[in-house]
Design an enzyme around this catalytic site. Structure first.
Site, PDB file in Angstrom:
ATOM      1  N   HIS A 261       1.072  -0.801   0.123  1.00 13.03           N
ATOM      2  CA  HIS A 261      -0.201   0.115  -0.327  1.00 13.03           C
ATOM      3  C   HIS A 261       0.748   1.289   0.136  1.00 13.03           C
ATOM      4  CE1 HIS A 261       0.667   0.871   4.480  1.00 13.03           C
ATOM      5  NE2 HIS A 261       1.184  -0.157   4.447  1.00 13.03           N
TER       6      HIS A 261
ATOM      7  N   CYS B 103       3.531  -4.741   6.407  1.00 11.37           N
ATOM      8  CA  CYS B 103       3.303  -4.079   5.033  1.00 11.37           C
ATOM      9  C   CYS B 103       4.387  -3.398   4.202  1.00 11.37           C
ATOM     10  CB  CYS B 103       1.661  -3.532   5.651  1.00 11.37           C
ATOM     11  SG  CYS B 103       0.483  -3.917   5.788  1.00 11.37           S
TER      12      CYS B 103
END
Length: 201
Positions: A134, A147
């Protein structure tokens, strides 16, 4: 040897967002992208995929490879590198898992269920327990909760280029300008295909 030469370019001059011009020879174009990728500063990327804006029913498949030691994400079309970006992966104790993952879910605007409702624009889920690609803060070193944070404009382009099921390889190896088929030959590939199958019972 190629990987070592590629790694040696990491200290080169910083580039901006502009993609290099495509050369007539695909090999030369790939080398240009690889050289630009090696010189990227935090929050920068290079993108030179001639098919990204074209509707091409026979386009080569896309594979994303994230190199943890290089703190880079590479996009390959077929075996040819077409884009790269600096990334920020998991910090100590919140390590980004290594393996082969299909993209399980895509959301243009998503908020973390685990970390204070933090925004995760252009989220592409790799695991059901919270690991995703992301847009996010990209300081040039591992700093996330697991992440893979991408430069915002790159995250948007990648979101538009991939599909649910696109293969993402996260490796602790150095990588080069062509996709190494050996990166896709692991038992993790089979296990993660089971995750993908769970989307369509």
């Amino acid at each position: 040897m190629k990987a070592l030469a590629f790694a040696a370019l990491l200290g080169a001059t910083t580039l901006g967002f502009a993609a290099p011009a495509m050369a007539a020879d695909d090999g030369a174009a790939t080398a240009t992208i690889a050289q630009a990728a090696a010189a990227l500063a935090p929050n920068r990327f290079v993108w030179a995929d001639p098919q990204v804006d074209a509707v091409d029913p026979v386009a080569m498949p896309v594979t994303v490879v994230v190199s943890l030691p290089m703190q880079r994400a590479y996009v390959y079309r077929g075996e040819t590198m077409v884009a790269a970006a600096s990334v920020s992966t998991g910090k100590d104790g919140k390590d980004t898992p290594v393996g082969i993952f299909p993209i399980l879910q895509k959301r243009e605007m998503h908020r973390s269920n685990l970390y204070n409702n933090a925004p995760m624009p252009f989220m592409q889920r790799l695991t059901w327990d919270g690991v995703a690609l992301h847009a996010g803060n990209n300081p040039g070193f591992p700093d996330s909760h697991g992440c893979i944070r991408l430069p915002a404009a790159f995250a948007k382009k990648l979101f538009e280029t991939t599909s649910v099921g696109t293969t993402v390889v996260v490796t602790d190896q150095m990588v080069g300008d062509h996709l190494d088929p050996m990166l896709l030959q692991t038992e993790a590939s089979q296990a993660n295909q089971a995750q993908l199958a769970s989307l369509n019972p």
